[in-house]
Design a protein around this motif. Structure first.
Motif, mmCIF file in Angstrom:
data_model
loop_
_atom_site.group_PDB
_atom_site.id
_atom_site.type_symbol
_atom_site.label_atom_id
_atom_site.label_comp_id
_atom_site.label_asym_id
_atom_site.label_seq_id
_atom_site.Cartn_x
_atom_site.Cartn_y
_atom_site.Cartn_z
ATOM 1 N N ILE A 253 2.446 -14.572 7.633
ATOM 2 C CA ILE A 253 0.985 -14.498 7.645
ATOM 3 C C ILE A 253 0.497 -13.385 6.735
ATOM 4 O O ILE A 253 1.227 -12.431 6.432
ATOM 5 C CB ILE A 253 0.458 -14.267 9.068
ATOM 6 C CG1 ILE A 253 0.909 -12.909 9.599
ATOM 7 C CG2 ILE A 253 0.920 -15.386 10.003
ATOM 8 C CD1 ILE A 253 0.247 -12.506 10.904
ATOM 9 N N SER A 254 -0.747 -13.506 6.311
ATOM 10 C CA SER A 254 -1.458 -12.453 5.583
ATOM 11 C C SER A 254 -2.718 -12.120 6.376
ATOM 12 O O SER A 254 -3.465 -13.023 6.772
ATOM 13 C CB SER A 254 -1.842 -12.931 4.173
ATOM 14 O OG SER A 254 -0.687 -13.252 3.434
ATOM 15 N N VAL A 255 -2.947 -10.838 6.593
ATOM 16 C CA VAL A 255 -4.046 -10.454 7.471
ATOM 17 C C VAL A 255 -4.566 -9.067 7.098
ATOM 18 O O VAL A 255 -3.802 -8.191 6.697
ATOM 19 C CB VAL A 255 -3.592 -10.487 8.948
ATOM 20 C CG1 VAL A 255 -2.453 -9.523 9.201
ATOM 21 C CG2 VAL A 255 -4.750 -10.226 9.881
ATOM 22 N N ALA A 281 1.965 -9.624 5.840
ATOM 23 C CA ALA A 281 1.381 -8.871 4.727
ATOM 24 C C ALA A 281 0.066 -8.261 5.209
ATOM 25 O O ALA A 281 -0.855 -8.983 5.591
ATOM 26 C CB ALA A 281 1.159 -9.782 3.530
ATOM 27 N N LEU A 282 -0.019 -6.915 5.200
ATOM 28 C CA LEU A 282 -1.185 -6.198 5.723
ATOM 29 C C LEU A 282 -2.076 -5.730 4.576
ATOM 30 O O LEU A 282 -1.589 -5.149 3.589
ATOM 31 C CB LEU A 282 -0.737 -4.993 6.553
ATOM 32 C CG LEU A 282 -0.375 -5.247 8.014
ATOM 33 C CD1 LEU A 282 0.061 -3.939 8.664
ATOM 34 C CD2 LEU A 282 -1.543 -5.845 8.760
ATOM 35 N N TYR A 283 -3.383 -5.948 4.716
ATOM 36 C CA TYR A 283 -4.357 -5.533 3.704
ATOM 37 C C TYR A 283 -5.402 -4.612 4.346
ATOM 38 O O TYR A 283 -5.624 -4.639 5.566
ATOM 39 C CB TYR A 283 -5.056 -6.757 3.117
ATOM 40 C CG TYR A 283 -4.144 -7.666 2.314
ATOM 41 C CD1 TYR A 283 -4.018 -7.520 0.933
ATOM 42 C CD2 TYR A 283 -3.409 -8.667 2.947
ATOM 43 C CE1 TYR A 283 -3.192 -8.362 0.202
ATOM 44 C CE2 TYR A 283 -2.584 -9.508 2.213
ATOM 45 C CZ TYR A 283 -2.479 -9.349 0.848
ATOM 46 O OH TYR A 283 -1.652 -10.180 0.116
ATOM 47 N N ASP A 284 -6.023 -3.842 3.504
ATOM 48 C CA ASP A 284 -7.166 -3.000 3.892
ATOM 49 C C ASP A 284 -6.831 -2.124 5.091
ATOM 50 O O ASP A 284 -7.500 -2.148 6.136
ATOM 51 C CB ASP A 284 -8.396 -3.870 4.207
ATOM 52 C CG ASP A 284 -8.847 -4.699 3.008
ATOM 53 O OD1 ASP A 284 -8.465 -4.341 1.871
ATOM 54 O OD2 ASP A 284 -9.538 -5.700 3.215
ATOM 55 N N ARG A 305 9.545 -7.220 9.439
ATOM 56 C CA ARG A 305 9.264 -7.331 7.999
ATOM 57 C C ARG A 305 7.758 -7.270 7.719
ATOM 58 O O ARG A 305 7.155 -8.247 7.265
ATOM 59 C CB ARG A 305 9.880 -8.595 7.415
ATOM 60 C CG ARG A 305 11.397 -8.565 7.382
ATOM 61 C CD ARG A 305 11.951 -9.669 6.486
ATOM 62 N NE ARG A 305 11.662 -10.985 7.008
ATOM 63 C CZ ARG A 305 12.444 -11.663 7.832
ATOM 64 N NH1 ARG A 305 13.581 -11.131 8.249
ATOM 65 N NH2 ARG A 305 12.123 -12.870 8.248
ATOM 66 N N ILE A 306 7.179 -6.131 7.965
ATOM 67 C CA ILE A 306 5.773 -5.890 7.623
ATOM 68 C C ILE A 306 5.713 -5.276 6.231
ATOM 69 O O ILE A 306 6.429 -4.322 5.922
ATOM 70 C CB ILE A 306 5.114 -4.930 8.643
ATOM 71 C CG1 ILE A 306 5.212 -5.510 10.061
ATOM 72 C CG2 ILE A 306 3.674 -4.660 8.276
ATOM 73 C CD1 ILE A 306 4.676 -4.588 11.131
ATOM 74 N N VAL A 307 4.839 -5.824 5.412
ATOM 75 C CA VAL A 307 4.653 -5.314 4.059
ATOM 76 C C VAL A 307 3.217 -4.840 3.908
ATOM 77 O O VAL A 307 2.269 -5.578 4.209
ATOM 78 C CB VAL A 307 4.968 -6.391 2.996
ATOM 79 C CG1 VAL A 307 4.718 -5.847 1.597
ATOM 80 C CG2 VAL A 307 6.403 -6.875 3.150
ATOM 81 N N VAL A 308 3.054 -3.606 3.465
ATOM 82 C CA VAL A 308 1.721 -3.021 3.286
ATOM 83 C C VAL A 308 1.242 -3.292 1.865
ATOM 84 O O VAL A 308 1.952 -2.996 0.897
ATOM 85 C CB VAL A 308 1.754 -1.511 3.575
ATOM 86 C CG1 VAL A 308 0.412 -0.877 3.249
ATOM 87 C CG2 VAL A 308 2.131 -1.261 5.025
ATOM 88 N N LYS A 309 0.031 -3.835 1.745
ATOM 89 C CA LYS A 309 -0.529 -4.175 0.434
ATOM 90 C C LYS A 309 -1.610 -3.185 -0.006
ATOM 91 O O LYS A 309 -2.263 -3.413 -1.017
ATOM 92 C CB LYS A 309 -1.117 -5.586 0.472
ATOM 93 C CG LYS A 309 -0.088 -6.680 0.755
ATOM 94 C CD LYS A 309 0.958 -6.780 -0.340
ATOM 95 C CE LYS A 309 1.911 -7.938 -0.123
ATOM 96 N NZ LYS A 309 2.901 -8.070 -1.220
#
Length: 804
Positions: A253-255, A281-284, A305-309
């Motif tokens: 997911i992207s959130v 995928a984490l945003y903002d 597997r969290i990826v910070v954007k």
């Protein structure tokens, strides 16, 4: 294949792939014909094929007989072709088929898949991304008695579409949704599956009714590929009074941060007990703390597997949100977080898992006024897992956890931990299970362990000695020291309750079995894959292994992996031989038995030789040979000047008693004179000159003879004339050497029988070798040889004066 479904298909088929890979034991069992530009199934498939990949080709039709030679086929992948039809009898010849992938083709009617009537062994079926308009499943699906995983996709889902599988209990039902979907509420009521997977390709919620039914009919719901719609889901969740779903999974997911935290806070207020996410995928991300709902029925939260954007944000604000979630089990794994803060209030968490992250020794601590403050709000934590991080100091970690009073299980494996042995460790008191495998710990680690530990795992470290005098762990029951540097078995004085000892792959050459006597409770021992030296020191250990195999060991110890994983490494001729097959004789290892084995035959041989020598009188023969050799040697080496032999006419003057006359005339003379001996012998009755006194004749005969021969007997020592002759001969010895007198012992003559006036005779018999007359006639010949050798000399040809 659409990118959004790649992860879906991998998740669906992972279990099948692992199982079938294990089955591929021969080259023909797996055949990959993908992307070969095929338009039909090849006719020359190996008969033993179990996994066949025909994906990414141009096959339009599967015919009956295409797989007639592949009766062992278990998995078939025909995805990404141009399939438009499959003959009903296509799979008549594949009764073992378990996994069938027909996704991404052009099949049109789900109700007409008659080929499924011959796939009764099928476990997994994928029919996603075909040209199905409706989800109506035909009666052929009811024949799939063993079906566990079913993946479908259609434009419309109506009530009754799943009636044919209403009696099936699936593990997973996967629905792939396009941008548009016509869904009739209650359509999923006939489905009985443990988990429902909804894979979306849209950035919004396609149909609220589908998600509503999902939460109403299934225990586990997995939402895949979401990129939006979180607000709608949160609103729907907050409005529901009853939710059947207990496990909610979010995958790929992207959130945005605000949407995620709002979604989590809403779920915390529902009856959902388990929330998990992976590939996020984490945003903002935020700059300030985000509020967390403090009361919840949720039991576990996990994320993988969290990826910070975002590049600029407050890490502390992110950590604070997660660590303050009110759950009993919390897990963030495979995520590059470098720190984790401390909860602001007493946390209800019982289990924490931060495996495969990047945490350092500062975990849970904070700095206030240049001082480190330890966390005190995690006192309820019972299990803490910190596998594979950047942890280094074991002593500092003990300080980080000193206030976790309930901690029982601690896993610090796969780090770079060390302990120098200087500073004291302050572990919480209730730790019973400690895992420290794959670190850099040495012998000093035993000074930094909780005393109440029952299970200790130090696998793959650098421990070489376990000194029980250094540490006491009276409750220790299991000790794992696999892949260390131990050279011998440890002594159990410091841990009397030890039940399991694992020493696989160390440096044990000859384990001291006697040390096991200090381990009264030990029942399981693993010493396999060590460099055993098959010498005497290993006999006790081999005996222990054999007794363990027969279950009659007096110690009651089970030796794991015996005998197949116990080999010799030395000596070379026994290398790679199983210890059980090695035979080391007792005699080579026991000094007493070895000495007895050598000495007993030696004593027997000696006794036999002595007995034989006594019976055959071999010492006498050896003595006579020795005398003969010495005589010959003296004859060769002694230099006699010619002037010393002037006037010498005889080889020997014989002095004897009148009582021994018969022996002299009958035995002595025949063997010394004439052809037999060739010697000239002087006798008083033949060579004494009339008119001279006896003394003058004795002196004359002695001077005319090279040597004087005395025939000794009991009568000899009683004769005064014999005494005179001996006296004058002894004086002559001074000028002609010690070999001028030869003694022949005619009969045994003990020293005490010799009169004192014969002191010279006693001295001669003590210093000189004499010849004994043997009673055994077989020895006479050797006697005469020795005597002739003693008297032999080169004399001038002088006339011999005889009294006729």
């Amino acid at each position: 294949m659409r990118p959004t479904t790649e992860a879906l298909w991998a998740a669906l088929m992972l279990a099948g792939l692992q199982q079938l890979t294990s089955l591929a034991s021969s080259p023909d069992s797996s055949v990959d014909l993908s992307s070969q530009n095929l338009s039909s199934v090849p006719r020359d498939l190996p008969q033993g094929v179990e996994f066949l990949d025909l994906s990414h080709n141009h096959i339009q039709q599967l015919h009956q007989g295409d797989f007639k030679n592949t009766t062992l086929l278990r998995r078939l992948n025909v995805s990404c072709n141009s399939l438009e039809g499959i003959d009903p009898g296509t799979f008549l010849d594949t009764p073992l088929l378990e996994d069938l992938d027909l996704s991404h083709n052009r099949l049109r009617n789900l109700a007409g898949q008659q080929y499924l009537l011959h796939t009764g062994n099928l476990l997994s079926l994928n029919l996603t991304w075909n040209s199905f308009v409706t989800m109506t499943l035909g009666d052929s699906f009811s024949s799939l008695a063993k079906l566990e995983r079913l993946a479908l996709a259609a434009e419309n889902i109506s009530v009754g579409d799943f009636k044919s599988i209403a009696e099936k209990k699936l593990q997973t039902l996967t629905l792939c949704l396009g941008d548009e979907l016509g869904y009739e509420a209650g359509s999923l009521k006939d489905v009985h599956a443990q988990r429902l997977q909804i894979a979306s390709t849209s950035s919004k919620i396609v149909d609220r009714g589908l998600y509503s039914d999902a939460l109403s009919f299934f225990d586990e719901v997995e939402l895949m590929n979401l990129t939006g719609g979180y607000r709608e889901l949160s609103e729907q969740l907050s409005q529901r009074v009853e939710i059947r779903t207990s496990h909610l999974h979010l995958t790929n997911i992207s959130v945005k941060w605000h949407d995620l935290t709002h979604f989590v806070n809403v779920i915390l207020q529902t009856s959902i007990t388990h929330l998990s996410s992976s590939d996020v995928a984490l945003y903002d991300l935020p700059y300030v703390d985000t509020k967390v709902t403090q009361k919840s029925r949720m039991k576990s939260f996990s994320s993988r597997r969290i990826v910070v954007k975002s590049f600029f944000f407050s890490q502390e604000a992110v950590y604070n949100f997660f660590i303050n979630i009110p759950v009993k089990s919390f897990s963030v794994t495979e995520t590059p977080i470098i720190h984790m803060t401390c909860p602001k209030s007493l946390s209800p968490m019982l289990q924490l898992d931060f495996s495969y992250c990047a945490l350092s020794d500062t975990i849970f601590s904070m700095v206030e006024k240049q001082q480190t403050v330890e966390c005190q709000t995690l006192s309820n934590v019972r299990k803490l897992i910190l596998v594979s991080n950047n942890l280094k100091s074991l002593q500092l970690l003990s300080q980080r956890m000193q206030h976790m009073k309930s901690l029982q299980h601690l896993d610090l494996s796969l780090n770079s931990l060390y302990y120098e042995g200087t500073d004291e460790c302050v572990w919480p008191p209730n730790i019973t299970n400690m895992t420290l495998s794959s670190n850099r710990l040495t012998d000093s680690v035993f000074k930094c362990l909780p005393e109440g530990t029952e299970t200790l795992d130090l696998q793959n470290n650098q421990v070489s000695v376990v000194s029980s005098s250094i540490f006491k762990m009276e409750n220790l029951k299991s000790l794992n020291l696999i892949a260390n540097r131990l050279r011998d078995l440890p002594v159990c004085h410091g841990f009397p309750k030890l039940n399991e000892l694992l020493l696989r792959s160390n440096s044990l050459h000859a384990p001291s079995v006697r040390r096991l006597d200090t381990c009264p409770e030990l029942r399981t021992l693993d010493v396999s894959y060590n460099p055993f030296t098959c010498t005497c020191a290993l006999r006790g250990f081999i005996r222990l292994g054999i007794e363990s195999e027969r279950n009659n060991s007096h110690t009651g110890i089970e030796l794991l992996s015996w005998p197949v994983e116990y080999y010799c490494t030395y000596p070379e001729d026994a290398r790679d031989t199983i210890l059980k097959d090695i035979w080391i004789p007792e005699v080579t290892c026991n000094v007493g038995i070895l000495a007895a084995t050598i000495l007993c035959p030696a004593v027997v041989v000696i006794l036999a030789v002595v007995t034989l020598c006594h019976r055959l009188d071999i010492p006498w023969y050896m003595g006579m040979i020795w005398k003969w050799t010495r005589a010959k040697h003296r004859a060769r080496t002694r230099q006699v000047r010619p002037e010393d032999l002037i006037g010498v006419e005889f080889h020997a003057f014989v002095s004897y008693s009148q009582h021994d006359t018969d022996w002299v005339h009958d035995s002595l003379l025949p063997n010394l004179e004439g052809p037999a001996g060739g010697l000239r012998i002087c006798l008083h009755e033949k060579h004494f000159v009339p008119g001279k006194t006896v003394v003058e004749n004795i002196i004359g005969c002695v001077e005319k003879s090279r040597r004087s021969l005395f025939v000794l007997s009991a009568h000899f020592v009683k004769s005064d004339w014999c005494h005179y002759e001996l006296y004058f001969a002894s004086h002559q010895r001074l000028s002609r050497g010690s070999d001028s007198i030869v003694l022949v012992l005619l009969e045994p003559l003990p020293q005490y029988t010799i009169p004192s006036k014969y002191y010279q005779l006693k001295a001669m018999m003590g210093r000189h070798t004499y010849l004994e007359w043997p009673q055994d006639m077989a020895k006479h010949r050797l006697f005469w040889v020795n005597l002739r050798a003693a008297l032999q000399a080169d004399l001038p040809n002088a006339p011999v004066t005889e009294i006729e």
